[in-house]
Design a protein around this motif. Structure first.
Motif, PDB file in Angstrom:
ATOM      1  N   ALA A  66      17.584  17.903 -23.003  1.00 12.81           N
ATOM      2  CA  ALA A  66      17.650  18.559 -24.307  1.00 12.81           C
ATOM      3  C   ALA A  66      17.854  17.544 -25.434  1.00 12.81           C
ATOM      4  O   ALA A  66      17.388  17.745 -26.549  1.00 12.81           O
ATOM      5  N   PHE A  67      18.540  16.437 -25.121  1.00 13.77           N
ATOM      6  CA  PHE A  67      18.925  15.452 -26.126  1.00 13.77           C
ATOM      7  C   PHE A  67      17.785  14.498 -26.473  1.00 13.77           C
ATOM      8  O   PHE A  67      17.498  14.247 -27.648  1.00 13.77           O
ATOM      9  N   THR A  68      17.112  13.990 -25.437  1.00  9.69           N
ATOM     10  CA  THR A  68      16.112  12.940 -25.624  1.00  9.69           C
ATOM     11  C   THR A  68      14.942  13.335 -26.525  1.00  9.69           C
ATOM     12  O   THR A  68      14.563  12.559 -27.419  1.00  9.69           O
ATOM     13  N   PRO A  69      14.333  14.514 -26.326  1.00  5.60           N
ATOM     14  CA  PRO A  69      13.159  14.856 -27.139  1.00  5.60           C
ATOM     15  C   PRO A  69      13.404  14.858 -28.644  1.00  5.60           C
ATOM     16  O   PRO A  69      12.460  14.692 -29.430  1.00  5.60           O
ATOM     17  N   GLN A  70      14.664  15.029 -29.049  1.00  5.58           N
ATOM     18  CA  GLN A  70      14.969  15.062 -30.474  1.00  5.58           C
ATOM     19  C   GLN A  70      14.734  13.704 -31.144  1.00  5.58           C
ATOM     20  O   GLN A  70      14.541  13.626 -32.356  1.00  5.58           O
ATOM     21  N   PHE A  71      14.736  12.637 -30.334  1.00  5.59           N
ATOM     22  CA  PHE A  71      14.651  11.283 -30.896  1.00  5.59           C
ATOM     23  C   PHE A  71      13.431  10.504 -30.398  1.00  5.59           C
ATOM     24  O   PHE A  71      13.314   9.314 -30.655  1.00  5.59           O
ATOM     25  N   ILE A  72      12.552  11.187 -29.705  1.00  6.83           N
ATOM     26  CA  ILE A  72      11.336  10.541 -29.187  1.00  6.83           C
ATOM     27  C   ILE A  72      10.119  11.131 -29.884  1.00  6.83           C
ATOM     28  O   ILE A  72       9.977  12.357 -29.970  1.00  6.83           O
ATOM     29  N   ARG A  73       9.252  10.265 -30.390  1.00  6.13           N
ATOM     30  CA  ARG A  73       8.022  10.697 -31.041  1.00  6.13           C
ATOM     31  C   ARG A  73       6.846  10.405 -30.104  1.00  6.13           C
ATOM     32  O   ARG A  73       6.510   9.239 -29.875  1.00  6.13           O
ATOM     33  N   PRO A  74       6.233  11.453 -29.526  1.00  5.57           N
ATOM     34  CA  PRO A  74       5.175  11.273 -28.522  1.00  5.57           C
ATOM     35  C   PRO A  74       3.980  10.455 -29.009  1.00  5.57           C
ATOM     36  O   PRO A  74       3.300   9.805 -28.214  1.00  5.57           O
ATOM     37  N   GLU A  75       3.729  10.492 -30.303  1.00  2.00           N
ATOM     38  CA  GLU A  75       2.556   9.786 -30.831  1.00  2.00           C
ATOM     39  C   GLU A  75       2.795   8.277 -30.959  1.00  2.00           C
ATOM     40  O   GLU A  75       1.864   7.514 -31.219  1.00  2.00           O
ATOM     41  N   GLN A  76       4.026   7.847 -30.760  1.00  2.00           N
ATOM     42  CA  GLN A  76       4.361   6.421 -30.842  1.00  2.00           C
ATOM     43  C   GLN A  76       4.609   5.866 -29.439  1.00  2.00           C
ATOM     44  O   GLN A  76       4.847   6.639 -28.509  1.00  2.00           O
ATOM     45  N   PRO A  77       4.527   4.525 -29.265  1.00  2.00           N
ATOM     46  CA  PRO A  77       4.774   3.922 -27.943  1.00  2.00           C
ATOM     47  C   PRO A  77       6.114   4.380 -27.370  1.00  2.00           C
ATOM     48  O   PRO A  77       7.157   4.249 -28.021  1.00  2.00           O
TER      49      PRO A  77
ATOM     50  N   MET B  37      11.497   3.112 -34.240  1.00  2.00           N
ATOM     51  CA  MET B  37      12.305   4.260 -34.622  1.00  2.00           C
ATOM     52  C   MET B  37      12.796   4.084 -36.062  1.00  2.00           C
ATOM     53  O   MET B  37      13.330   3.032 -36.411  1.00  2.00           O
ATOM     54  N   GLN B  38      12.617   5.110 -36.852  1.00  2.00           N
ATOM     55  CA  GLN B  38      13.026   5.065 -38.256  1.00  2.00           C
ATOM     56  C   GLN B  38      14.542   4.953 -38.376  1.00  2.00           C
ATOM     57  O   GLN B  38      15.288   5.525 -37.561  1.00  2.00           O
ATOM     58  N   PRO B  39      15.025   4.228 -39.405  1.00  2.00           N
ATOM     59  CA  PRO B  39      16.473   4.059 -39.586  1.00  2.00           C
ATOM     60  C   PRO B  39      17.232   5.383 -39.640  1.00  2.00           C
ATOM     61  O   PRO B  39      18.314   5.503 -39.069  1.00  2.00           O
ATOM     62  N   SER B  40      16.681   6.370 -40.327  1.00  2.00           N
ATOM     63  CA  SER B  40      17.368   7.659 -40.436  1.00  2.00           C
ATOM     64  C   SER B  40      17.478   8.345 -39.076  1.00  2.00           C
ATOM     65  O   SER B  40      18.508   8.957 -38.752  1.00  2.00           O
ATOM     66  N   LEU B  41      16.417   8.217 -38.276  1.00  2.00           N
ATOM     67  CA  LEU B  41      16.427   8.818 -36.942  1.00  2.00           C
ATOM     68  C   LEU B  41      17.426   8.088 -36.047  1.00  2.00           C
ATOM     69  O   LEU B  41      18.146   8.716 -35.260  1.00  2.00           O
ATOM     70  N   TRP B  42      17.471   6.747 -36.199  1.00  2.00           N
ATOM     71  CA  TRP B  42      18.408   5.965 -35.386  1.00  2.00           C
ATOM     72  C   TRP B  42      19.852   6.308 -35.750  1.00  2.00           C
ATOM     73  O   TRP B  42      20.716   6.402 -34.865  1.00  2.00           O
ATOM     74  N   LEU B  43      20.127   6.514 -37.036  1.00  2.00           N
ATOM     75  CA  LEU B  43      21.479   6.881 -37.453  1.00  2.00           C
ATOM     76  C   LEU B  43      21.881   8.236 -36.866  1.00  2.00           C
ATOM     77  O   LEU B  43      23.033   8.431 -36.453  1.00  2.00           O
ATOM     78  N   ALA B  44      20.930   9.154 -36.822  1.00  2.00           N
ATOM     79  CA  ALA B  44      21.201  10.458 -36.206  1.00  2.00           C
ATOM     80  C   ALA B  44      21.476  10.291 -34.721  1.00  2.00           C
ATOM     81  O   ALA B  44      22.378  10.934 -34.163  1.00  2.00           O
ATOM     82  N   LEU B  45      20.714   9.409 -34.072  1.00  2.00           N
ATOM     83  CA  LEU B  45      20.915   9.118 -32.655  1.00  2.00           C
ATOM     84  C   LEU B  45      22.300   8.519 -32.422  1.00  2.00           C
ATOM     85  O   LEU B  45      23.016   8.916 -31.493  1.00  2.00           O
ATOM     86  N   ALA B  46      22.692   7.561 -33.263  1.00  2.00           N
ATOM     87  CA  ALA B  46      23.991   6.909 -33.126  1.00  2.00           C
ATOM     88  C   ALA B  46      25.126   7.918 -33.318  1.00  2.00           C
ATOM     89  O   ALA B  46      26.126   7.897 -32.595  1.00  2.00           O
TER      90      ALA B  46
ATOM     91  N   ALA C   9      18.245   4.130 -25.027  1.00  2.00           N
ATOM     92  CA  ALA C   9      19.149   3.738 -23.945  1.00  2.00           C
ATOM     93  C   ALA C   9      20.172   2.715 -24.425  1.00  2.00           C
ATOM     94  O   ALA C   9      21.378   2.856 -24.168  1.00  2.00           O
ATOM     95  N   VAL C  10      19.709   1.681 -25.118  1.00  2.00           N
ATOM     96  CA  VAL C  10      20.613   0.632 -25.598  1.00  2.00           C
ATOM     97  C   VAL C  10      21.642   1.213 -26.575  1.00  2.00           C
ATOM     98  O   VAL C  10      22.836   0.876 -26.509  1.00  2.00           O
ATOM     99  N   THR C  11      21.197   2.093 -27.460  1.00  2.00           N
ATOM    100  CA  THR C  11      22.105   2.691 -28.445  1.00  2.00           C
ATOM    101  C   THR C  11      23.169   3.543 -27.779  1.00  2.00           C
ATOM    102  O   THR C  11      24.373   3.386 -28.042  1.00  2.00           O
ATOM    103  N   VAL C  12      22.739   4.449 -26.912  1.00  2.00           N
ATOM    104  CA  VAL C  12      23.680   5.358 -26.245  1.00  2.00           C
ATOM    105  C   VAL C  12      24.667   4.584 -25.376  1.00  2.00           C
ATOM    106  O   VAL C  12      25.873   4.853 -25.382  1.00  2.00           O
ATOM    107  N   ILE C  13      24.158   3.596 -24.637  1.00  2.00           N
ATOM    108  CA  ILE C  13      25.015   2.829 -23.732  1.00  2.00           C
ATOM    109  C   ILE C  13      26.000   1.950 -24.506  1.00  2.00           C
ATOM    110  O   ILE C  13      27.181   1.865 -24.167  1.00  2.00           O
ATOM    111  N   ALA C  14      25.529   1.296 -25.557  1.00  2.00           N
ATOM    112  CA  ALA C  14      26.409   0.431 -26.351  1.00  2.00           C
ATOM    113  C   ALA C  14      27.549   1.247 -26.965  1.00  2.00           C
ATOM    114  O   ALA C  14      28.717   0.832 -26.939  1.00  2.00           O
TER     115      ALA C  14
END
Length: 207
Positions: free
Chosen positions: A133-144, A1-10, A153-158
């Motif tokens: 609705a939330f998950t697809p915004q941060f998941i890229r189907p072409e990647q594992p 996951m790209q840093p910018s995408l992870w920051l948006a997720l956080a 999961a770890v980010t949201v739970i932490a």
């Protein structure tokens, strides 16, 4: 996951966690009754439910639940009924300044707190729909997918653990002064009882 995408997720995860709901009310109630440190057991139960929701969405079962009015309503009304039950029980709890009784309340078994937290979050179909609705915004189907879901999961739970424990549970500590007399206990019991019932009613009514 790209840093910018992870920051948006956080950022999104933090916003979600700070939004008051049944989990926040349950956490504050646990903190008042059992103490700040032991309230973590209820928080961990709530996180276990979040893991279940994420897995359900990842497996595609969430789509079936969201698209089935019967399944959705069964879970919705069960969750609402459970919250109302918790609210009525809290509302009717009588003040007790006896030291032995107070010690019993503060020493509620960890598993009991964990289980209550689990059911509070698990019986909330809105969470499944939200993660749909939330998950697809941060998941890229072409990647594992497995790695991406684990990071999500770890980010949201932490973040949720930090917010629940160091914000809501800590905030409840300021109400501890009300527990030293019968009138204060009565006010707290009825306040949290009404909050639980209110959230349960909203869960049942809002579509």
């Amino acid at each position: 996951m790209q840093p910018s995408l992870w920051l948006a997720l956080a950022g999104a995860g933090a916003l979600i966690s700070f939004t008051p709901g049944a989990g926040a009310i349950n956490t504050m109630s646990n903190s008042l009754n059992s103490g700040f440190r032991r309230s973590i057991w209820g928080i961990l139960g709530q996180q276990a439910a979040l893991v279940v929701h994420i897995v359900v969405v990842a497996l595609g079962v969430g789509v079936l639940v969201a698209s089935s009015p019967v399944a959705f309503n069964v879970i919705r009304y069960a969750g609402a009924a459970y919250l109302v039950y918790l609210g009525i029980r809290q509302f009717l709890q009588k003040p007790d300044l006896d030291q032995e009784t107070a010690a019993t309340l503060r020493n509620e078994p960890a598993f009991s707190m964990f289980r209550r937290g689990l059911w509070v979050n698990l019986l909330n179909p809105k969470a499944i729909v939200f993660f749909l609705a939330f998950t697809p915004q941060f998941i890229r189907p072409e990647q594992p997918l497995l790695g991406q879901y684990m990071i999500l999961a770890v980010t949201v739970i932490a973040i949720d653990i930090l917010v629940m424990w160091f914000f809501f549970a800590a905030a409840a500590k300021s109400f501890r002064r009300f527990t030293h007399d019968a009138r204060g206990q009565l006010i707290l019991n009825r306040t949290f009882g009404v909050l639980f019932v209110g959230v349960g009613v909203l869960l049942a009514l809002i579509h």
